[in-house]
Design a protein around this motif. Structure first.
Motif, PDB file in Angstrom:
ATOM      1  N   UNK A 294       1.295  -1.152   0.108  1.00  0.00           N
ATOM      2  CA  UNK A 294      -0.261  -0.235  -0.403  1.00  0.00           C
ATOM      3  C   UNK A 294       0.853   1.240  -0.272  1.00  0.00           C
ATOM      4  N   UNK A 295       0.802   2.156  -0.899  1.00  0.00           N
ATOM      5  CA  UNK A 295       1.757   3.185  -1.054  1.00  0.00           C
ATOM      6  C   UNK A 295       0.489   4.447  -0.799  1.00  0.00           C
ATOM      7  N   UNK A 296       1.143   5.391  -0.202  1.00  0.00           N
ATOM      8  CA  UNK A 296       0.393   6.681   0.402  1.00  0.00           C
ATOM      9  C   UNK A 296       0.134   7.420  -0.178  1.00  0.00           C
ATOM     10  N   UNK A 297      -0.757   8.362  -0.426  1.00  0.00           N
ATOM     11  CA  UNK A 297      -0.845   9.646  -0.920  1.00  0.00           C
ATOM     12  C   UNK A 297      -1.130  10.457  -0.129  1.00  0.00           C
ATOM     13  N   UNK A 298       0.166  11.571   0.206  1.00  0.00           N
ATOM     14  CA  UNK A 298       0.048  12.430   1.148  1.00  0.00           C
ATOM     15  C   UNK A 298      -0.528  14.366   0.400  1.00  0.00           C
ATOM     16  N   UNK A 479       4.629   2.812   2.332  1.00  0.00           N
ATOM     17  CA  UNK A 479       6.083   4.005   1.580  1.00  0.00           C
ATOM     18  C   UNK A 479       4.718   4.890   1.451  1.00  0.00           C
ATOM     19  N   UNK A 480       4.810   6.803   1.635  1.00  0.00           N
ATOM     20  CA  UNK A 480       3.852   7.485   1.541  1.00  0.00           C
ATOM     21  C   UNK A 480       4.572   8.510  -0.008  1.00  0.00           C
ATOM     22  N   UNK A 490       8.435  14.315  -3.032  1.00  0.00           N
ATOM     23  CA  UNK A 490       9.406  13.631  -2.231  1.00  0.00           C
ATOM     24  C   UNK A 490       8.215  11.770  -1.764  1.00  0.00           C
ATOM     25  N   UNK A 491       9.077  11.163  -1.223  1.00  0.00           N
ATOM     26  CA  UNK A 491       8.863   9.733  -0.245  1.00  0.00           C
ATOM     27  C   UNK A 491       9.538   9.833   0.897  1.00  0.00           C
TER      28      UNK A 491
END
Length: 520
Positions: A294-298, A479-480, A490-491
């Motif tokens: 699961x990759x988050x996007x903030x 990861x976000x 950025x990550x």
């Protein structure tokens, strides 16, 4: 120039006794008692579909109860419409705003009032509305068109509209559901100011942390019945309120099992796209999502998240860049191409994008299956197979609806979201885009949705989780990425909240890391 309300009796106490309200197949309120005292913020808490909004719609004059009595200052009242409720000092700010987008703030506030009746000196009223708003900390440009305002500003207009009509009691139905965190803080400050000026507020919510932060007392509904009445907020806890809401213990800390991600499923490179107004929304965004993660996007709302989800699911064209899913270029291909690549989409707008509101639960459930056997066979559609499939999903996802033939617009927000989740997850997605999947849901439903997302991760799906809830991103994401003005800043791998916060305000990842270093 006075407000449009006229003289009204001060509302000192509101009581509702034995309220019953039935709809076809549903008992929404089952002999409910409720009391509001002057000068308090009283939270009305419950799961989606617990009967909160129905009870308050009765108090606001939108519904007539099938049984029970409403008293104001110990005198029984009967409201046939919202105008009568307003005349008695009761006003409701709905979750979905009742505003005319093409009109100005002032025109919306004056709409429906007896005065001005013929000649409208708009500039004079603009000044009156501006001064009136300052009294409550509700500053908003009276000359602005509604469509030009942010969601938070539109909510201020709704509050002003009720206050200008002389509302002593304000019913606020899920007022934070569509607000960013900074806007929520502003709303709470406004609510406290209204209490200082002698108003009373009923705060309908299912967000327990907000209830604990803002309310004086709490009443909890479950399945249309009261499970706790007028509990002092300072004497209870979040876990106890959660148990009263859902009838069981709620696990707030879901465990994400360690697992190694697989190959790259989605690769986005230098994507640019415009928003609905033709302005740049994505400006060279790049990211990737692997199988089994699961990759988050903030990001703060409005920084390109919606446009990125649209581009990934074929709902919006990009002007530059490339999108590859399972090593195949799908740039600017339609939503059908995404479905063929097993892409699932949980959109932010459940009503207009995620579902067809006037179609039944069955019709919405088979939208990705109608052409596949056994439901579809050439030109023929087997309703028997479709209904069997829908019943299985209804049971598996605990969807509460009068029947599988009920139009989905009749469902509560939580059950509508379950319909979407059931349809999208049952398609066995290789890649899932989940946009605000728990927004507006109660704690029990949030726990269920988060478990489903973690299950998809464990099954090997690649999940992009777009959310404004940082706690949710930190709990679920491997990861976000952080997005700001359409650019990926950025990550973040370590879940550093301070670093994420700096990046959300436009600080690149490398700079954010340097700013965190202690001075030597």
């Amino acid at each position: 120039m006075d407000s449009g309300s006229g003289k009204q009796e001060i509302v000192n106490v509101v009581t509702m006794r034995g309220i019953v309200k039935r709809f076809p197949g549903v008992l929404a309120n089952d002999h409910v008692d409720f009391t509001l005292k002057k000068g308090e913020i009283h939270a009305l808490l419950g799961e989606n579909g617990a009967g909160k909004s129905t009870l308050m719609n009765i108090l606001a004059g939108l519904y007539r109860p099938d049984a029970g009595i409403v008293n104001i200052n110990n005198k029984p009242v009967t409201f046939s419409n919202p105008r009568q409720a307003i005349s008695a000092g009761i006003g409701m700010v709905h979750q979905h705003f009742m505003l005319v987008p093409s009109q100005t703030v002032t025109e919306n506030i004056l709409l429906g009032l007896e005065k001005p009746s013929f000649l409208l000196h708009l500039k004079e009223y603009d000044r009156v509305i501006s001064d009136f708003g300052k009294q409550f900390g509700l500053e908003v440009d009276p000359t602005a068109k509604i469509w030009q305002l942010s969601v938070g500003e539109q909510q201020r207009v709704e509050l002003l509209k009720m206050l200008y009509r002389g509302a002593e009691v304000l019913i606020m139905d899920e007022p934070t559901a569509v607000l960013a965190p900074t806007e929520i803080d502003g709303l709470f400050a406004i609510m406290r100011k209204m209490i200082d000026q002698g108003k009373s507020i009923i705060f309908i919510s299912h967000k327990l942390n907000e209830v604990m932060a803002i309310s004086d007392e709490v009443t909890v509904l479950r399945h249309g019945r009261v499970t706790a009445a007028g509990v002092a907020t300072k004497t209870t806890t979040i876990p106890e309120l959660a148990r009263l809401m859902v009838g069981r213990e709620v696990i707030f800390d879901l465990q994400r099992k360690p697992q190694k991600p697989g190959k790259v499923v989605v690769d986005v490179k230098d994507v640019c796209a415009l928003n609905d107004k033709g302005l740049p929304a994505l400006q060279g965004a790049s990211l990737h999502v692997c199988a089994g993660e699961i990759v988050g996007l903030a990001g703060v709302a409005g920084n390109g998240q919606r446009e990125l989800a649209d581009v990934l699911t074929g709902l919006r064209k990009c002007s530059k860049g490339s999108i590859c899913i399972q090593d195949e270029d799908v740039t600017n291909k339609d939503a059908g191409a995404g479905i063929r690549h097993n892409v699932s989409h949980i959109p932010e707008d459940r009503t207009h994008v995620g579902t067809a509101p006037d179609l039944s639960v069955t019709d919405n459930m088979i939208m990705k299956k109608y052409h596949q056997k056994p439901i579809g066979n050439g030109w023929f559609l087997s309703m028997q197979a479709a209904e069997k499939y829908t019943r299985e999903l209804k049971d598996a996802y605990d969807i509460i609806a009068p029947s599988i033939n009920t139009p989905v617009r009749m469902l509560s927000g939580g059950n509508l979201q379950r319909v979407i989740l059931a349809r999208e997850i049952s398609a066995l997605p290789t890649f899932m885009v989940a946009v605000q999947p728990t927004r507006g849901l109660d704690v029990g439903a949030i726990e269920g949705v988060q478990r489903l997302l973690l299950t998809q991760r464990e099954a090997g799906s690649a999940v992009l989780l777009i959310s404004e809830e940082l706690d949710e991103l930190l709990a679920l994401s491997d990861r976000i990425y952080v997005i700001y003005e359409g650019k990926i800043m950025g990550e973040v791998l370590d879940g550093d909240i301070e670093k994420i916060g700096l990046m959300m305000t436009g600080t690149p990842c490398e700079t954010a890391e340097k700013e965190q270093l202690p001075n030597v």
